[in-house]
Every structure is written in C-alpha cells, then in structure tokens.
Design an enzyme around this catalytic site. Structure first.
Site, PDB file in Angstrom:
ATOM      1  N   PHE A  12      66.524 -11.956 -14.046  1.00  0.00           N
ATOM      2  CA  PHE A  12      66.867 -10.643 -14.591  1.00  0.00           C
ATOM      3  C   PHE A  12      68.171 -10.754 -15.397  1.00  0.00           C
ATOM      4  CE2 PHE A  12      68.361  -6.200 -14.177  1.00  0.00           C
ATOM      5  CZ  PHE A  12      67.202  -5.541 -14.550  1.00  0.00           C
ATOM      6  N   ASP A  32      67.823 -12.900  -5.151  1.00  0.00           N
ATOM      7  CA  ASP A  32      67.736 -11.492  -5.540  1.00  0.00           C
ATOM      8  C   ASP A  32      66.369 -10.964  -5.093  1.00  0.00           C
ATOM      9  OD1 ASP A  32      67.497  -9.032  -6.822  1.00  0.00           O
ATOM     10  OD2 ASP A  32      68.612  -9.692  -8.594  1.00  0.00           O
ATOM     11  N   TYR A  77      65.932   1.213  -5.015  1.00  0.00           N
ATOM     12  CA  TYR A  77      65.216   2.277  -5.753  1.00  0.00           C
ATOM     13  C   TYR A  77      63.829   1.858  -6.216  1.00  0.00           C
ATOM     14  CZ  TYR A  77      67.723  -0.260  -9.456  1.00  0.00           C
ATOM     15  OH  TYR A  77      68.270  -1.242 -10.249  1.00  0.00           O
ATOM     16  N   LYS A  78      63.448   0.599  -5.991  1.00  0.00           N
ATOM     17  CA  LYS A  78      62.114   0.151  -6.403  1.00  0.00           C
ATOM     18  C   LYS A  78      61.138   0.341  -5.237  1.00  0.00           C
ATOM     19  CE  LYS A  78      64.165  -2.735  -9.949  1.00  0.00           C
ATOM     20  NZ  LYS A  78      64.785  -4.029 -10.257  1.00  0.00           N
ATOM     21  N   ARG A  92      53.564  -3.739 -17.522  1.00  0.00           N
ATOM     22  CA  ARG A  92      53.634  -4.076 -16.098  1.00  0.00           C
ATOM     23  C   ARG A  92      52.957  -2.993 -15.277  1.00  0.00           C
ATOM     24  NH1 ARG A  92      59.584  -5.339 -13.950  1.00  0.00           N
ATOM     25  NH2 ARG A  92      59.646  -3.110 -14.357  1.00  0.00           N
TER      26      ARG A  92
HETATM   27  C1  LIG Z   1      66.153  -4.036 -10.771  1.00  0.00           C
HETATM   28  C2  LIG Z   1      66.853  -5.328 -10.701  1.00  0.00           C
HETATM   29  C3  LIG Z   1      68.253  -5.398 -10.726  1.00  0.00           C
HETATM   30  C4  LIG Z   1      69.074  -4.157 -10.932  1.00  0.00           C
HETATM   31  O1  LIG Z   1      70.441  -4.357 -10.810  1.00  0.00           O
HETATM   32  P1  LIG Z   1      71.439  -3.137 -10.689  1.00  0.00           P
HETATM   33  O2  LIG Z   1      72.774  -3.755 -10.783  1.00  0.00           O
HETATM   34  O3  LIG Z   1      71.213  -2.480  -9.357  1.00  0.00           O
HETATM   35  O4  LIG Z   1      71.148  -2.199 -11.806  1.00  0.00           O
HETATM   36  C5  LIG Z   1      68.838  -6.643 -10.579  1.00  0.00           C
HETATM   37  N1  LIG Z   1      68.092  -7.764 -10.431  1.00  0.00           N
HETATM   38  C6  LIG Z   1      66.747  -7.722 -10.407  1.00  0.00           C
HETATM   39  C7  LIG Z   1      65.960  -8.971 -10.214  1.00  0.00           C
HETATM   40  C8  LIG Z   1      66.098  -6.510 -10.561  1.00  0.00           C
HETATM   41  O5  LIG Z   1      64.752  -6.468 -10.572  1.00  0.00           O
END
Ligand SMILES: *Cc1c(COP(=O)(O)O)cnc(C)c1O
Length: 424
Positions: free
Chosen positions: A126, A205, A230-231, A384
């Site tokens: 990410f 992560d 939040y996911k 997705r």
């Molecule tokens: C959604 C997501 C994030 C989001 O990071 P925030 O700092 O909470 O906005 C980070 N890493 C991954 C792999 C994600 O899917």
C-alpha cells in the site's frame, strides 16, 4: 445466468451466516455493496452504542467518563480484537492510523536493529506504507534503504522469493498480509521463519486480512503488526487503527514518538518521559474516544460468527465470483487480477478491464430498474469486488456480475466520462 441465480439462491438458503445480515443497517436489495473492504457498513448495534457514548458518557457524565471506561478503552478494545488475529492479551492496542502506527513501530524496530540497513518489502504494498518508511529513512540519514522485491506477475509474490532477499543486513521485513489490489494472501508464517533465521524482524499490515482471513500472530511468531478497523472490522469512517507487538519484544522497543499516554502514570505529569511497561507504551496522545466507541460491535459480530466460518464462506463466495467471471466476463474482455488459488487469496476479487473506470461509474450510478452495485476502482484498470461474508449473499454476487455484463454488452459505460473523483 438463470441457472446461476437459482444456484445462488440455494447457497443462500443453506448459509449458516445468513442470519448476520440483519445485524447491519442500510443494506437493501437495490444496493449491492461490494466495498466492505474499503468501508464496512454500519452495524445496527453501533448506533445504540454511539447514542450512549454521546448522550450519556459525554453528554451527562462528561469528564467522569475517563474513569468509567474511557481511559482503558484502547487496551480493552485491543484485547477484544486479540482472538480474531491470534493475539493473547496485552499485545494489541488501538491508536492513531495505520500509517502512523507503521512509522511508530518501524522507527522503534530500526533502533533495536542498529547496524542493519535494509528494510525489505515488495512492489505490491500500500502506497502509504512506502511513504512512511521513505520519510523515516530520509529523516534518520543513516543510510537505510528500502528494497522492493518485484512481483513476477504484478499481483503476487511467492514467499520463497521474498525470503530469498532476506540477509544479514536486513533489519525489517514489512508487507501487507493481504495485498490491497490483487487480494494476494501471503504465507506469513513462512516469512517470519525466514526473517528470524537471518535476525530480521517482521512487521505485517493486516488492513485487508483482519476479519477476512484467520490470523495466528502468536503462533506464527510475528513480531509486530498494524491494521485498520474501518474495512472488514466495520468500525466506521476513519475508525482508529491498532497495533500488535509480541510480548517478548515489547520491552526491547522504545517509541521514538514518546507521548504522555504511552508514559508511566500520565497523570503524574512528570516532566520527563518514562515508557510505560507493556503495549501501552505505543500510545501517544489522547485517544479519539467517540470513534473508538464505534469499533466494538463490528468486532463482536466477527467473534460471534467465528473466523473459520467467515473464511469458509468467503472462499465459497470468491470461488463463485470467479466461476461467474470465467463464464460471463472473460468473453467481454475482462482479466482476473487476483490469484486463482483460494489458499492464496483474501476476500476480494479484482477484475481488470481497459474500461474499468467507466464501468465502475456505470455500476454505482442509480438507473431505473437496475440495482446499484458498489465495488471500487483501483488504478489503472482494477474493479475490486469485496466480499464480506457476514452480510453478503450469493444472489448479490450473481446480480452484480449480471449488471456488469449488461453494462458492457449494452455499452452503457460509454455514457460516462473519464476523470477521477477524489475518492475512488
Ligand atoms: C487501508 C490501508 C491502509 C490505511 O492506512 P491509514 O493510515 O489508516 O489511512 C494502510 N495499509 C493498507 C495495506 C491498507 O489496506
């Protein structure tokens, strides 16, 4: 297609998790929500909790509420989440965002790994995870380098290939357990084993894996983990993230961002920082209590349902989607952007198409007599489709694929313009 919708209905009729759909607000037959991997829907119970948090705890009890459950909330929620990710008590705490937690843990880990200069990741991670590490490296000015092992197919990376890049200069290996674009699921245990042999630490992560696949952090020997709520955890927009540090490592890591909520006895107002013992030291400032109060019901639903059942249905549903893709969407120019092996796939399926952006726009637009289908678009050509077994029906999946077919066959997407919204 008719045969498929009949099959979908039969699968729904025998679905042991079917009862959980009514635990969510705002789901309806006219809106097929396949974006629980970006923002999970609202658990009905959360509304009640929030009424209490705002009306009674804040509204009536005001500051007294800090001693009636607010102060301990980050740790209590961490322990509640623990069983869902295979973590024993005292190793998980809710705080900040994923990016901030990544920075906090990676910086502490690099200090502990002094002398080792390599931070290993892949080219599937990410973006924010790269940014945080790049910022850290630039600030440290000690010659650290971020090495990205290239995926051979743009969607996955065999664990052995990542493991082969770990050496005696590797301080830290950091990856997404489930890759955000393709849904590729790493064998985290194998990576931990390879990293530990070389003296490297692993920071995983879990943003796309917590609540979607079973996780055994303690058993796999994972050193550190981070993730959002939040996911798949359905904690609400901007819900606080969490972090995990295995117990035996906690006292070896000293936060660089040392704040009063991570200090021993914050309310002694000591002028000098002394790290709290245990996981609490990774807190920084005052936690966002209202957002945190919204997190519990979503986790509770997953705990009630059990991750094994969730995973079984998730595999059944992503397999069903891929079967429909093979039959209906391959002839329309789609390609699969996710692994075919369910053992190496999380809970979403990426479909690639040169017109994915405009197809996505047509899907989410309200059109008389058609269901609105909400996937999300990930550049450059990924649609997705996120599957969340607690509320997803098989019939929704069949209808979603039928809607995609119709949009492409009738060229409906040509009515929509190119050009990104801010949030896709
Ligand atoms: C959604 C997501 C994030 C989001 O990071 P925030 O700092 O909470 O906005 C980070 N890493 C991954 C792999 C994600 O899917």
């Amino acid at each position: 297609m008719c045969k498929q919708s009949e099959r979908a209905r039969a699968l729904d009729a025998s679905d042991p998790l079917g009862v959980y759909r009514s635990s969510f607000s705002g789901l309806s037959a006219d809106l097929i929500y396949l974006d629980g991997n970006s923002l999970g829907p609202l658990p009905a119970q959360t509304k009640k909790v929030m009424e209490r948090a705002v009306g009674t705890e804040w509204g009536e009890d005001k500051i007294k509420s800090w001693n009636k459950g607010w102060f301990d909330l980050p740790l209590r929620l961490g322990d509640l989440l623990g069983p869902l990710i295979g973590a024993g008590t005292g190793q998980v705490v809710f705080a900040d965002s994923v990016t901030v937690n990544l920075f906090k843990l990676a910086s502490a880990a690099l200090a502990r790994q002094e002398g080792r200069l390599k931070i290993l990741t892949d080219d599937l991670n990410f973006p924010s995870d790269y940014y945080a590490i790049e910022g850290l490296i630039n600030g440290l000015k000690q010659g650290h380098k971020l090495v990205r092992v290239a995926s051979p197919d743009g969607m996955s990376l065999p664990s052995e290939e990542l493991a082969a890049a770990i050496d005696s200069d590797t301080a830290l290996v950091t990856i997404s357990h489930v890759v955000f674009k393709s849904g590729y699921l790493y064998d985290l245990e194998a990576i931990v084993e390879a990293a530990h042999k070389a003296g490297a630490l692993v920071l995983a992560d879990l943003s796309h894996s917590a609540g979607s696949v079973p996780i055994e952090l303690d058993r796999w020997g994972v050193d550190m983990a981070i993730g959002c709520s939040y996911k798949y955890l359905n904690g609400g927009p901007g819900a606080p993230a969490y972090l995990y540090v295995r117990e035996s490592l906690q006292e070896e890591l000293l936060p660089l961002l040392s704040g009063w909520f991570g200090a021993q006895e914050p309310f002694s107002f000591s002028p000098h920082y002394l790290a709290a013992s245990g996981i609490q030291r990774f807190l920084v400032g005052t936690p966002p209590i209202l957002s945190m109060r919204a997190v519990e019901p979503g986790i509770q639903l997953l705990l009630d349902a059990g991750m094994q059942s969730v995973r079984e249905k998730s595999i059944q549903q992503t397999e069903f989607l891929i079967e429909l893709y093979d039959q209906i969407l391959v002839p329309l120019g789609f390609a699969l952007g996710s692994p075919r092996d369910p053992a190496r796939r999380g809970s979403h399926v990426s479909l690639r198409h040169p017109e994915a952006f405009r197809i996505n726009k047509a899907m989410i637009s309200p059109i008389e007599g058609r269901p609105v289908v909400i996937p999300d678009f990930r550049t450059p050509d990924n649609l997705r489709l996120g599957v969340a077994p607690l509320y997803q029906t098989f019939e929704e999946l069949a209808r979603a694929v039928e809607r995609i077919r119709e949009i492409v066959v009738d060229q409906e997407f040509t009515r929509f313009e190119e050009g990104l919204d801010v949030v896709t």
